[in-house]
Motif scaffolding. Structure first.
Motif, mmCIF file in Angstrom:
data_model
loop_
_atom_site.group_PDB
_atom_site.id
_atom_site.type_symbol
_atom_site.label_atom_id
_atom_site.label_comp_id
_atom_site.label_asym_id
_atom_site.label_seq_id
_atom_site.Cartn_x
_atom_site.Cartn_y
_atom_site.Cartn_z
ATOM 1 N N PHE A 127 -2.075 -10.073 -1.435
ATOM 2 C CA PHE A 127 -2.193 -9.583 -2.803
ATOM 3 C C PHE A 127 -1.394 -10.416 -3.801
ATOM 4 C CE2 PHE A 127 -3.766 -5.474 -1.120
ATOM 5 C CZ PHE A 127 -4.891 -5.423 -1.904
ATOM 6 N N VAL A 171 -2.380 -2.190 -14.621
ATOM 7 C CA VAL A 171 -2.861 -1.026 -13.879
ATOM 8 C C VAL A 171 -3.127 -1.392 -12.427
ATOM 9 C CG1 VAL A 171 -4.777 0.575 -13.678
ATOM 10 C CG2 VAL A 171 -3.765 0.155 -15.877
ATOM 11 N N LEU A 173 -1.771 -3.764 -10.742
ATOM 12 C CA LEU A 173 -0.503 -3.997 -10.052
ATOM 13 C C LEU A 173 0.110 -2.698 -9.577
ATOM 14 C CD1 LEU A 173 1.566 -6.608 -12.003
ATOM 15 C CD2 LEU A 173 0.871 -6.659 -9.646
ATOM 16 N N PHE A 174 0.049 -1.682 -10.423
ATOM 17 C CA PHE A 174 0.588 -0.383 -10.030
ATOM 18 C C PHE A 174 -0.146 0.124 -8.785
ATOM 19 C CE2 PHE A 174 1.867 4.053 -10.792
ATOM 20 C CZ PHE A 174 3.189 3.840 -11.097
ATOM 21 N N ILE A 176 -1.592 -1.822 -6.536
ATOM 22 C CA ILE A 176 -1.192 -2.639 -5.389
ATOM 23 C C ILE A 176 0.144 -2.155 -4.844
ATOM 24 C CG2 ILE A 176 -0.519 -4.950 -4.667
ATOM 25 C CD1 ILE A 176 -2.486 -6.057 -6.669
ATOM 26 N N SER A 177 1.058 -1.754 -5.759
ATOM 27 C CA SER A 177 2.358 -1.289 -5.271
ATOM 28 C C SER A 177 2.195 -0.040 -4.409
ATOM 29 C CB SER A 177 3.304 -1.036 -6.436
ATOM 30 O OG SER A 177 3.005 0.180 -7.053
ATOM 31 N N TYR A 180 0.990 -1.141 -1.073
ATOM 32 C CA TYR A 180 2.141 -1.699 -0.361
ATOM 33 C C TYR A 180 3.003 -0.588 0.208
ATOM 34 C CZ TYR A 180 6.607 -4.140 0.205
ATOM 35 O OH TYR A 180 7.788 -4.631 0.683
ATOM 36 N N ALA A 181 3.184 0.480 -0.558
ATOM 37 C CA ALA A 181 4.023 1.581 -0.083
ATOM 38 C C ALA A 181 3.439 2.211 1.164
ATOM 39 C CB ALA A 181 4.163 2.628 -1.181
ATOM 40 N N THR A 182 2.125 2.355 1.235
ATOM 41 C CA THR A 182 1.564 3.040 2.397
ATOM 42 C C THR A 182 1.394 2.125 3.593
ATOM 43 O OG1 THR A 182 -0.586 2.660 1.413
ATOM 44 C CG2 THR A 182 0.356 4.840 1.163
ATOM 45 N N ASN A 183 1.252 0.808 3.365
ATOM 46 C CA ASN A 183 0.962 -0.071 4.486
ATOM 47 C C ASN A 183 2.121 -0.969 4.892
ATOM 48 O OD1 ASN A 183 -1.949 0.492 4.936
ATOM 49 N ND2 ASN A 183 -1.974 -0.033 2.779
ATOM 50 N N GLY A 184 3.100 -1.139 4.024
ATOM 51 C CA GLY A 184 4.260 -1.941 4.389
ATOM 52 C C GLY A 184 4.009 -3.424 4.401
ATOM 53 N N SER A 185 2.891 -3.870 3.827
ATOM 54 C CA SER A 185 2.629 -5.307 3.795
ATOM 55 C C SER A 185 1.679 -5.606 2.647
ATOM 56 C CB SER A 185 2.007 -5.748 5.120
ATOM 57 O OG SER A 185 1.612 -7.090 5.020
ATOM 58 N N ILE A 186 1.742 -6.859 2.153
ATOM 59 C CA ILE A 186 0.781 -7.217 1.117
ATOM 60 C C ILE A 186 -0.272 -8.168 1.665
ATOM 61 C CG2 ILE A 186 2.188 -6.790 -0.920
ATOM 62 C CD1 ILE A 186 3.002 -9.692 -0.846
ATOM 63 N N LEU A 207 -6.698 2.578 -8.806
ATOM 64 C CA LEU A 207 -6.024 1.802 -9.858
ATOM 65 C C LEU A 207 -6.285 0.317 -9.677
ATOM 66 C CD1 LEU A 207 -2.618 3.652 -10.164
ATOM 67 C CD2 LEU A 207 -4.528 3.694 -11.732
ATOM 68 N N SER B 45 5.655 -1.273 -12.574
ATOM 69 C CA SER B 45 5.255 -1.716 -11.236
ATOM 70 C C SER B 45 6.286 -2.663 -10.619
ATOM 71 C CB SER B 45 3.857 -2.332 -11.229
ATOM 72 O OG SER B 45 3.575 -2.962 -12.412
ATOM 73 N N PHE B 49 7.807 -2.015 -6.889
ATOM 74 C CA PHE B 49 7.840 -2.954 -5.769
ATOM 75 C C PHE B 49 9.241 -3.058 -5.184
ATOM 76 C CE2 PHE B 49 3.700 -4.717 -7.041
ATOM 77 C CZ PHE B 49 3.151 -4.822 -5.790
ATOM 78 N N ILE B 52 10.238 0.299 -3.347
ATOM 79 C CA ILE B 52 9.511 0.505 -2.090
ATOM 80 C C ILE B 52 10.039 -0.440 -1.015
ATOM 81 C CG2 ILE B 52 7.257 0.247 -1.008
ATOM 82 C CD1 ILE B 52 6.112 1.197 -3.726
ATOM 83 N N TYR B 57 10.774 -0.505 3.464
ATOM 84 C CA TYR B 57 10.576 -1.640 4.371
ATOM 85 C C TYR B 57 11.672 -2.677 4.160
ATOM 86 C CZ TYR B 57 6.060 0.601 4.215
ATOM 87 O OH TYR B 57 5.071 1.521 4.245
ATOM 88 N N GLN B 62 8.950 -8.855 0.986
ATOM 89 C CA GLN B 62 7.688 -9.047 0.259
ATOM 90 C C GLN B 62 7.697 -8.438 -1.136
ATOM 91 O OE1 GLN B 62 4.796 -7.452 2.906
ATOM 92 N NE2 GLN B 62 4.701 -9.295 4.136
#
Lengths: 475, 105
Positions: A127, A171, A173-174, A176-177, A180-186, A207, B45, B49, B52, B57, B62
């Motif tokens: 991402f 929007v 980006l929010f 994507i964050s 990221y919070a749910t998956n722990g990776s980008i 979003l 955002s 980041f 989070i 993590y 990242q």
């Protein structure tokens, strides 16, 4: 990591060196020789386009941030041809208006920077790369929209574009964050394996989707389109509607079919509704437009709805038809914008009323326009028919009969307003039609490439088979 | 990590920031204020980041890297937007949305 593995980024490296070369040339060329910048840029980019078709290996770089495969490689080639055609078409306008102000080179630099962003966007593997590519492709276009600084509309278009683009990217980006919070990776690879449909993921997805929907001007996010297309210089309107929309549709397809595949039960109904809303809004608003740029803007909104028709399927057939349709759409729209550009840079006229009686004075231009509009509407010998036909086949093969029926209704509506232009050109006599003029050789070449692209894609079927073969990579 | 502050509280704060930004974008009548609202959205955002990354993590960086890139790109975006707005101001002596708008429907 070996040095020659960087050759995977051949498109990017070449384009970047062209940007640097142009910068150096701008520094050292004497003032009275500035008009040769246009030829120089065209030659460089022509070489880049030709080299782009040499085969390229598959693979990924930087730990998966950048990846490339044959489909991505092919689409970069299509974007190259599109930009090359567009440069040919805008050479005359640049020479006439921009060289006096000594601003020819900036145009190429900004345009190439934006194209570079698109390359990175469509071969992004995470991402972060995707976001940087998206911004790099958007920001130079905003500067280009404000290019005619003496015109009030140009500034207005630019400010509308940059503010809505900034909102859209904020929007997304929010969103994507949250992903990221749910998956722990980008990274796309990691997200693909861990993504599940929780509430937070869904909010993040919606979003994020809004940001891309802005780029291809789907309906709730389409308000900027018409104003920006009307106010910006024609080449930039053409660039936005052709290259930018094509690249965004392509990356949306990749993301939906690979990374966001686990959420398919969510995005299927979402795209279903958006496709209908986009087609109807675009078509109904296009009916009452008088300005040709605005007219083409609404027509391109409607075409985005058709692209969604292929995306909604989520199958290999869907991938192939979407890429095929987008490629055809690029050539048809380039031809239509090219004619508008040719007429506008000669006479400054942009309204549909001015086109009355064009066939009597400029028969070749009106023939090109007719072919382009037939292709956009989807009338047989030209490629647009096959593009739409395959899209409908893909949607029908998944059982979306109602959607296909409503799409056919939309084709009929769109036929009406495309034929309005054709009637103005061929049947109306007009009080003072545009006098006969001869375009420069570059413009002729640009229109020729666009028309040949339309005809070849429609009549030469191995091209479709080739795209279908490549599309296996995403399913 | 800040002792005594849970991730929920910070995420609530950033969500509020985000919606203030969206609300400001829709309601403001001045181009500069609209730009400031967009900055609010971007910064919410950025904080997201970082938080989070730190709370959920902490083994990878990242989110931190991402936030640095967002700040850099946001700066470029603002610079360009301000340049365009100044250009409009030179021509119209106004940055009110109502006076800059000529194209509708």
């Amino acid at each position: 990591m070996e040095l020659n593995s960087f050759l995977l980024m051949r498109h990017e490296i070449l384009l970047f060196s062209i940007i640097l070369l142009l910068l150096i040339a701008e520094l050292f060329l004497p003032r009275n020789k500035k008009s040769s910048m246009i030829h120089l840029a065209l030659v460089f980019f022509g070489i880049h386009t030709a080299v782009g078709f040499l085969p390229l290996a598959e693979g990924s770089l930087f730990g998966g941030m950048f990846r490339s495969n044959e489909m991505i490689h092919f689409f970069k080639g299509v974007l190259n041809i599109g930009v090359f055609t567009l440069l040919l078409q805008s050479a005359q306008w640049l020479e006439k208006n921009m060289l006096k102000q000594d601003r020819g080179t900036e145009f190429f630099l900004l345009l190439f920077a934006s194209l570079l962003g698109m390359y990175f966007m469509i071969s992004a593997g995470d991402f972060l790369m995707f976001y940087i590519g998206l911004e790099l492709s958007t920001l130079p276009v905003a500067a280009l929209a404000a290019f005619e600084i003496m015109k009030r509309e140009s500034g207005e278009a630019a400010v509308k574009f940059i503010l809505s683009a900034a909102l859209a990217s904020g929007v997304s980006l929010f969103g994507i964050s949250m992903l990221y919070a749910t998956n722990g990776s980008i990274y796309f690879e990691d997200i693909m394996s861990t993504l599940t449909a929780t509430n937070l993921t869904l909010l993040g997805f919606i979003l994020f989707f809004a940001g891309l929907a802005f780029k291809i001007s789907l309906v709730p996010f389409h308000f900027w389109t018409a104003d920006v297309y009307q106010g910006a210089p024609i080449s930039i309107a053409s660039y936005l509607s052709v290259i930018s929309k094509g690249a965004a549709a392509f990356i949306l397809m990749i993301l939906l079919f690979t990374v966001l595949k686990p959420l398919m039960h969510v995005w299927e109904p979402l795209l279903y509704i958006l496709a209908l809303a986009t087609m109807f809004t675009g078509n109904l608003f296009a009916l009452r437009q008088q300005n040709m740029k605005r007219f083409l803007a609404y027509s391109s909104i409607a075409q985005a709805g058709f692209i969604l028709l292929g995306l909604v399927t989520g199958t290999q057939l869907g991938t192939a038809t979407v890429v095929y349709f987008v490629t055809i759409y690029i050539f048809s729209n380039l031809a239509a914008f090219g004619v508008v550009q040719a007429i506008s840079s000669q006479t400054g006229k942009e309204n549909m009323k001015d086109y009355e009686g064009l066939y009597r004075t400029n028969p070749k231009l009106s023939l090109v326009m007719m072919l382009a509009l037939f292709s956009l509407a989807g009338i047989p010998p030209v490629a647009g028919f096959f593009g739409k036909f395959f899209l409908f086949t893909a949607a029908a093969s998944k059982g979306y009969y109602l959607l296909v029926f409503l799409a056919v209704v939309n084709v009929t509506i769109s036929l009406y307003y495309y034929l309005l232009v054709i009637r103005a050109m061929f049947l109306r006599k007009g009080e003072n039609p545009i006098p006969f003029f001869k375009s420069k050789i570059y413009m002729k070449l640009g229109l020729f490439i666009a028309v040949m692209g339309m005809l070849a894609l429609g009549l030469y079927s191995p091209l479709y088979d080739y795209i279908y073969e490549l599309s296996a990579a995403f399913n | 990590m800040i002792p005594g502050v849970s991730i929920t509280e910070i995420l609530t704060l950033t969500s509020i920031l985000f919606f203030i930004g969206v609300y400001g974008f829709i309601t403001r009548k001045n181009l500069i204020s609209i730009l400031i609202s967009v900055e609010l959205i971007l910064n919410s955002s950025v904080v997201n980041f970082v938080v989070i990354n730190k709370y959920l993590y902490p083994e990878m960086l990242q989110g931190m890297v991402y936030s640095i890139f967002i700040i850099a790109v946001a700066a470029a975006e603002t610079a360009l937007a301000v340049a365009i707005i100044i250009n409009i101001y030179r021509r119209l002596s106004s940055v009110e949305v109502r006076e800059t708008e000529t194209m509708k429907y």
